[in-house]
Design a protein around this motif. Structure first.
Motif: not given
Lengths: 261, 462
Positions: B361, B391, B393, B396, B410-411, B457, B461
């Motif tokens: 992250l 993560l 994208e 997201l 994100r979480n 969070r 990132p």
């Protein structure tokens, strides 16, 4: 139906001379379009004409870069809103390629999304039980098993299940303006009818749709008020539903020639 | 002693002091065991970063620091907020140790079926109970694990859980080891033996935490835990291990397991932050048809460091093992995984798989992965895989397009990544309890004195 005859009429969406690029390449080249409340607009066009880039521009996908022009949505500058803010204002995209997200249940995504929209509207949060009741009823409209709700988002779904899942999300989130990006691609006629049923269930005076499609067939079931042809990054022809039939018969070549001329 | 180790002179005086202090309460067998173990520790020294098994973790600073045993805490809390320490399982047996000492007022043995033996402290040391503790020290190999040797040298208030043949313990047996920081560097050496006899079944939870919330008092705690499991034929053990002692703690844990025929050992281990956390599993599959599944998750921030180290020895044919370790690394944290699978020459038809996946992250976080397969048999299925990534994208964006704010999105994705591990805990109650712990790790700023929780969070990132 005509906008011009109604002086009080404000378009829900007003796209003005938008230029946009993707991967460094200019795709939209001065696209303009107005969508009024309750209207269904179909956008047709050959591959590479900019249909998906238009969907990306409207929903704030970073893969499409707006180089000039403006879009007003409900009278406000759409480009000033983050993707989630656009969604909360009622803008919805049914993805051409829905993303698989292992580990997040469909119902979790939907409840988070719906509650974010409700919070934005000043409405109380729905608890898990109330939410499930709503979600199950919507799944039923689309002839989906309620177990689809507990499966991970699109994970391991067939192509048809993914598209149906997009429409389920649309029914739950009840957008003001829904953009369907080739939601019909890859669907058999039965699935197509189910998807159309979902869209038609949502149609009303306040809700508008932009239906992006390759094929006229979808428009037999979701009957549009307007049909536009997108070629080389611009709308080159607009008409009513009969234009779609004409395109089906004649192809796009005759219009593309006109566009580049 | 090899040059890769450092002599641990600081512990010598402490061991002498401890031996004198407990001379009256320690029976002969225990005194002998401790002295032999301390000699083994002295012979091995403290492994340095050149030691093959300790490439990623340097504990040599311990050699220079006198680490007395943690004192009895001045104040015993009257209750432990249930939701924080019981994983949502409110009933059932619970054993609480404060600074390494059993705390009867916070413990309960209710819910244990007849015949289940749970002894600790003086009862464990009692000469009469030799039969009940006969496996103690027979699983953890103190000749190659210096810290296990050190643990045995300081063995005093450990405990034994013994589930007799055929008995099913319905409710998880939960243990909790809490440090009460004193501002001084201290050590505790928790020691556990779990024996699941033939065809028995039990879930055992070990949890290592800090008895305070928010900013910690200074000083370094050193937790050096050894847990031995002995599984009889067809026994089923679910082991949950949670380490969240915080950034003032060095934690070394060894879980040593011996499995008889057709037994199942399923472990879930969570590392939720510490200055250094060395989490080691040593598994011997000694009976045909035995199965071992290890699932680990580490969620780190700041300068935290976790070193997961596994050794699974397939000593017989028809065994099966799987390992799934996942890391979520933020800040400048460091997560290492070394997974070794050893398949003996005659251990044909072994199936062993291993996977290590890391989610980075931040740009400053470092992940290292070292799978090691030593296969001497020729008819086996062994696989391993490792990924390190960020993560997704696209995922997201998809969540944001559904009105979800980027922090929450994100979480959700981090939780989704982690859930594969927590789900291995099996019972919905435990899974939920573990997920709550992870959520609080990701979200609660009060347990993040530097206020860098946002690293999990954050908007960017980077």
């Amino acid at each position: 139906m005509s906008n011009d005859s109604d002086p009080l009429h404000n378009p829900l969406l007003s796209i003005r001379e938008v230029h946009a690029s993707a991967g460094g390449k200019a795709i939209l080249k001065g696209l303009s379009l107005e969508v009024g409340p309750g209207e269904v607009h179909a956008i047709m066009g050959p591959n590479g004409s900019g249909k998906s880039t238009l969907a990306r521009v409207l929903t704030g996908n970073e893969n499409a870069e707006v180089t000039s022009g403006e879009v007003l949505y409900k009278g406000q500058d759409l480009f000033g809103l983050a993707p989630e803010e656009r969604a909360r204002e009622g803008l919805f995209l049914a993805f051409q390629y829905p993303v698989e997200i292992p580990g997040i249940a469909n119902s979790t995504l939907l409840r988070e999304g719906l509650n974010a929209m409700r919070e934005h509207r000043g409405e109380p949060e729905l608890d898990a039980i109330d939410f499930l009741e709503i979600a199950k009823a919507k799944a039923d409209v689309l002839e989906m098993e309620p177990t689809m709700l507990s499966r991970a988002v699109n994970h391991g779904f067939s192509g048809g299940e993914k598209k149906r899942n997009e429409v389920l999300q649309m029914l739950v989130l009840e957008p003001t303006l829904a953009i369907l990006d080739e939601t019909d691609s890859g669907l058999d006629i039965d699935a197509l009818q189910v998807v159309a049923k979902g869209v038609n269930a949502l149609r009303d005076k306040g809700r508008s749709f932009i239906v992006i499609t390759h094929y006229q067939r979808l428009l037999d079931y979701i009957v549009p008020d307007f049909v536009h042809v997108l070629a080389n990054g611009r709308i080159v022809r607009s008409g009513d539903k009969d234009l779609a039939l004409e395109l089906e018969a004649k192809g796009y070549a005759w219009l593309e020639e006109g566009a580049s001329a | 002693m090899s040059t890769a180790t450092v002599q641990a002179t600081a512990f010598e005086a402490e061991f002498d002091r401890f031996a004198k202090l407990t001379a009256d309460t320690a029976p002969a067998w225990l005194r002998t065991m401790r002295h032999e173990a301390f000699e083994q520790f002295r012979a091995q020294g403290i492994p340095g970063p050149k030691h093959e098994e300790w490439l990623y973790t340097n504990l040599t600073p311990l050699a220079r620091t006198a680490l007395p045993l943690a004192p009895r805490p001045g104040e015993v809390p009257t209750s432990l907020a249930a939701h924080r320490f019981t994983l949502g399982v409110e009933t059932g047996p619970r054993l609480v140790f404060l600074n390494g000492r059993f705390e009867p007022t916070l413990s309960s043995t209710s819910g244990l079926p007849d015949g289940v033996v749970l002894i600790h402290g003086a009862a464990l040391r009692d000469e009469e109970h030799a039969e009940l503790r006969k496996e103690l020290g027979t699983v953890a190999d103190t000749s190659v694990h210096p810290f296990a040797a050190l643990n045995t040298a300081f063995l005093n208030d450990g405990f034994v859980l013994r589930v007799p043949a055929g008995v099913v313990v319905d409710e998880p047996v939960q243990t909790l080891f809490l440090h009460t920081p004193t501002g001084q560097p201290v050590a505790v050496h928790p020691r556990i033996l779990v024996v699941a006899e033939e065809n028995s079944q039990v879930t055992f939870v070990e949890r290592y935490g800090i008895n305070c919330i928010g900013a910690l008092a200074g000083g370094t705690c050193f937790t050096n835990a050894v847990t031995e499991y002995v599984l009889g034929q067809s026994a089923r053990v679910k082991a949950v291990r949670i380490q969240h002692e915080g950034t003032s703690t060095y934690h070394v844990g060894l879980t040593a397991v011996r499995q008889a025929r057709d037994s199942h050992f399923d472990a879930v281990t969570l590392s939720l932050g510490g200055a250094i956390d060395r989490n080691e599993f040593s598994i011997d599959i000694d009976g045909e048809g035995a199965e071992c599944n290890l699932a680990g998750l580490y969620v780190l921030n700041r300068n935290e460091h976790v070193d997961n180290h596994t050794v699974v020895r397939h000593n017989v044919p028809h065994g099966r093992s799987s390992q799934l370790f996942k890391g979520v690394l933020a800040g400048k944290s460091h997560g290492a995984f070394t997974g070794r699978v050893i398949v003996a020459k005659h251990a044909q038809k072994t199936i062993a798989e291993q996977a290590n996946h890391t989610l980075l992250l931040s740009d400053g976080a470092v992940a290292e992965t070292r799978p090691q397969l030593e296969i001497y048999a020729d008819d086996v299925q062994c696989t391993h895989g490792a990924t390190i990534g960020r993560l997704d994208e696209e995922a997201l964006y998809y969540l944001r397009a559904r009105a979800i704010d980027p922090g929450t999105a994100r979480n959700m994705l981090v939780h989704a990544f982690a859930s594969e591990v927590t789900e291995a805990a099996g019972s919905p109650q435990l899974v939920e309890g573990l997920e709550r712990l992870i959520a609080s790790r990701l979200e609660r700023p009060s347990e993040d004195p530097d206020g860098t929780t946002s690293a999990f969070r954050g908007e960017s990132p980077a």
